[in-house]
Design a protein around this motif. Structure first.
Motif, mmCIF file in Angstrom:
data_model
loop_
_atom_site.group_PDB
_atom_site.id
_atom_site.type_symbol
_atom_site.label_atom_id
_atom_site.label_comp_id
_atom_site.label_asym_id
_atom_site.label_seq_id
_atom_site.Cartn_x
_atom_site.Cartn_y
_atom_site.Cartn_z
ATOM 1 N N GLN A 92 28.486 28.253 -41.379
ATOM 2 C CA GLN A 92 27.694 28.697 -42.492
ATOM 3 C C GLN A 92 28.974 26.930 -42.424
ATOM 4 O O GLN A 92 29.800 26.778 -42.524
ATOM 5 C CB GLN A 92 28.935 29.144 -43.481
ATOM 6 C CG GLN A 92 28.782 28.997 -45.032
ATOM 7 C CD GLN A 92 27.296 29.230 -45.543
ATOM 8 O OE1 GLN A 92 27.043 30.010 -45.119
ATOM 9 N NE2 GLN A 92 26.996 27.770 -45.587
ATOM 10 N N TRP A 93 28.032 26.308 -43.160
ATOM 11 C CA TRP A 93 28.021 24.870 -43.388
ATOM 12 C C TRP A 93 28.785 24.477 -44.689
ATOM 13 O O TRP A 93 28.511 25.037 -45.399
ATOM 14 C CB TRP A 93 26.968 23.913 -42.865
ATOM 15 C CG TRP A 93 25.784 24.773 -44.396
ATOM 16 C CD1 TRP A 93 25.967 24.511 -45.744
ATOM 17 C CD2 TRP A 93 24.582 25.496 -43.718
ATOM 18 N NE1 TRP A 93 24.462 25.335 -46.223
ATOM 19 C CE2 TRP A 93 23.640 26.315 -44.903
ATOM 20 C CE3 TRP A 93 24.162 26.230 -42.720
ATOM 21 C CZ2 TRP A 93 23.081 26.312 -44.654
ATOM 22 C CZ3 TRP A 93 23.602 26.703 -42.849
ATOM 23 C CH2 TRP A 93 23.122 27.494 -43.746
ATOM 24 N N PRO A 94 29.571 23.519 -44.915
ATOM 25 C CA PRO A 94 30.400 23.324 -46.422
ATOM 26 C C PRO A 94 29.307 23.021 -47.335
ATOM 27 O O PRO A 94 28.564 22.281 -46.855
ATOM 28 C CB PRO A 94 31.337 21.842 -45.938
ATOM 29 C CG PRO A 94 30.787 21.381 -44.706
ATOM 30 C CD PRO A 94 29.603 22.634 -43.914
ATOM 31 N N THR A 108 15.594 17.273 -42.725
ATOM 32 C CA THR A 108 16.613 17.602 -41.692
ATOM 33 C C THR A 108 18.163 18.005 -42.213
ATOM 34 O O THR A 108 19.281 17.889 -41.555
ATOM 35 C CB THR A 108 16.693 15.741 -40.558
ATOM 36 O OG1 THR A 108 17.721 14.974 -42.192
ATOM 37 C CG2 THR A 108 15.628 15.572 -40.545
ATOM 38 N N SER A 109 18.159 18.732 -42.579
ATOM 39 C CA SER A 109 19.539 19.678 -42.795
ATOM 40 C C SER A 109 20.017 20.553 -42.368
ATOM 41 O O SER A 109 18.629 21.032 -41.771
ATOM 42 C CB SER A 109 19.131 19.394 -45.280
ATOM 43 O OG SER A 109 18.691 20.927 -45.170
ATOM 44 N N ALA A 110 21.042 21.072 -42.810
ATOM 45 C CA ALA A 110 21.684 22.121 -41.962
ATOM 46 C C ALA A 110 20.590 23.666 -42.452
ATOM 47 O O ALA A 110 20.144 25.095 -41.788
ATOM 48 C CB ALA A 110 23.255 22.565 -42.752
ATOM 49 N N LEU A 111 19.887 23.462 -44.058
ATOM 50 C CA LEU A 111 19.542 24.750 -44.389
ATOM 51 C C LEU A 111 17.796 24.892 -43.917
ATOM 52 O O LEU A 111 17.488 25.968 -43.646
ATOM 53 C CB LEU A 111 18.797 24.133 -45.240
ATOM 54 C CG LEU A 111 19.433 24.167 -46.472
ATOM 55 C CD1 LEU A 111 19.148 24.022 -47.991
ATOM 56 C CD2 LEU A 111 20.530 25.469 -46.865
ATOM 57 N N GLY A 112 17.505 24.096 -42.840
ATOM 58 C CA GLY A 112 16.506 23.662 -41.787
ATOM 59 C C GLY A 112 15.037 23.916 -42.624
ATOM 60 O O GLY A 112 14.004 23.090 -42.073
ATOM 61 N N PHE A 117 28.878 19.731 -53.105
ATOM 62 C CA PHE A 117 28.086 19.187 -52.737
ATOM 63 C C PHE A 117 27.692 18.287 -52.845
ATOM 64 O O PHE A 117 27.646 17.022 -54.043
ATOM 65 C CB PHE A 117 27.043 20.301 -53.643
ATOM 66 C CG PHE A 117 26.464 21.517 -53.531
ATOM 67 C CD1 PHE A 117 25.915 21.860 -52.722
ATOM 68 C CD2 PHE A 117 26.861 23.024 -54.353
ATOM 69 C CE1 PHE A 117 26.416 23.255 -52.309
ATOM 70 C CE2 PHE A 117 26.727 23.872 -53.213
ATOM 71 C CZ PHE A 117 26.634 24.483 -52.677
ATOM 72 N N GLN A 118 26.423 17.297 -52.902
ATOM 73 C CA GLN A 118 25.697 15.632 -53.149
ATOM 74 C C GLN A 118 25.351 16.567 -53.786
ATOM 75 O O GLN A 118 24.287 17.246 -53.465
ATOM 76 C CB GLN A 118 25.905 15.309 -52.014
ATOM 77 C CG GLN A 118 26.000 15.232 -50.474
ATOM 78 C CD GLN A 118 25.535 14.618 -48.931
ATOM 79 O OE1 GLN A 118 25.099 13.642 -49.339
ATOM 80 N NE2 GLN A 118 25.875 15.689 -47.812
ATOM 81 N N VAL A 119 25.239 15.431 -55.204
ATOM 82 C CA VAL A 119 24.865 15.817 -56.133
ATOM 83 C C VAL A 119 23.589 14.761 -56.656
ATOM 84 O O VAL A 119 24.137 13.319 -56.720
ATOM 85 C CB VAL A 119 24.573 16.443 -57.110
ATOM 86 C CG1 VAL A 119 23.879 17.175 -58.874
ATOM 87 C CG2 VAL A 119 25.704 17.485 -57.313
#
Length: 321
Positions: free
Chosen positions: A135-137, A223-227, A164-166
């Motif tokens: 689980q990423w932050p 390219t995020s952790a979400l895929g 989160f970055q918003v």
């Protein structure tokens, strides 16, 4: 002196939004004013000075010659803007704290569901699989909000506090502390390129109709952790190209979506959205605001207007919101 009457024109209301319950609420807060639930008989159109409406049929409001203010009982006024017979009276949209809070709840809930991999975890529970994934932050994920009005700004601030970055995009320049703000057509590209989860809270206007389409989804960060990017639309159904959403889910351009609004509502039983494994859908209840708060809001606006004060949240008909 007799005060001008308030007409209620409500279509499509059910349960807590039923016309009869609305009538009871307005009777309670407008004790010194006649409240008329249409269709009705035994009144003169000229006595109607105010109208509180939800999805009125085009032409219904044109018969009131002394109409001074139209109050829309929801945040979106697109159903009214298509009525070419709409009287030239101020059109006021609802902007109450309750509506704002509920929309923020919805946005945060769905951002967190996708961020914390709830799809996978609930599937694991159903098959009794104990297999947690990394689980990423929250700080690893950027959430881009299209529409930085009252609703979008409040959601942005809460998501920022969670970590989160918003980012935010709006038609005109806005400033929100801790939020990277973009505006106008020339800044949509860099906004999309930095967005992992796209939240849409735009009003529906001729310029925004169909804005959620493949061309936009393909520009989101991949390219995020979400895929793959995630879409959350709690604005209006007309904002989304539903064929593009389904096709982009199937080919991986989008990883998942949460949709509260649709082109056709109620959503037809044969819609593929019901059963698509990467779709979370809700029945247009993201900000199903407390009607008590709305009726008090309208009554207070009328009282201030009759005392010579200004109306709040008047719609710019040229912009459509």
């Amino acid at each position: 002196m007799t005060k001008g009457a308030l007409a209620l024109l409500i279509h499509g209301g059910t349960d807590n939004w039923s016309p009869d319950r609305w009538k009871g609420r307005f009777d309670a807060v407008c004790r010194d004013r006649r409240v008329i639930l249409l269709p009705a008989t035994g009144f003169e159109p000229a006595e109607i000075h105010y109208a509180a409406v939800w999805k009125p049929v085009p032409g219904e409001l044109a018969s009131f010659p002394n109409l001074k203010v139209i109050f829309n009982l929801g945040a979106g006024v697109d159903a009214l803007m298509v009525d070419r017979t709409l009287p030239d009276a101020p059109l006021v949209r609802v902007a109450v704290d309750d509506l704002t809070s509920r929309m923020t709840e919805y946005v945060v809930l769905h951002v967190l569901m996708h961020h914390r991999q709830e799809h996978y975890l609930r599937d694991s529970q159903r098959v009794k699989r104990w297999a947690p994934k990394f689980q990423w932050p929250a700080s690893a994920i950027s959430v881009g909000i299209m529409g930085l009005g009252t609703l979008g700004t409040d959601a942005a601030r809460v998501l920022r506090r969670i970590g989160f970055q918003v980012l935010g995009w709006s038609r005109t320049p806005r400033q929100v502390d801790g939020v990277a703000c973009f505006h106008g057509r020339e800044q949509i590209e860099p906004f999309l390129a930095r967005t992992d989860m796209l939240v849409c809270l735009l009003p529906l206007t001729p310029d925004t109709r169909g804005v959620l389409n493949r061309a936009v989804f393909e520009r989101l960060n991949r390219t995020s952790a979400l895929g793959a990017p995630v879409l959350i639309n709690a604005g209006r159904g007309g904002l989304q190209n539903e064929a593009d959403i389904l096709a982009c889910l199937d080919d991986g351009t989008l990883g998942a979506v949460s949709l509260d609004v649709f082109m056709q509502e109620p959503l037809p039983p044969d819609s593929p959205f019901w059963t698509h494994p990467n779709v979370v859908l809700t029945p247009h209840n993201a900000a199903d605001t407390d009607p008590d708060a709305i009726s008090r809001y309208v009554a207070a606006q009328i009282a201030r207007f009759e005392a010579g004060g200004a109306l709040d949240n008047v719609v710019d008909r040229m912009r459509g919101y």
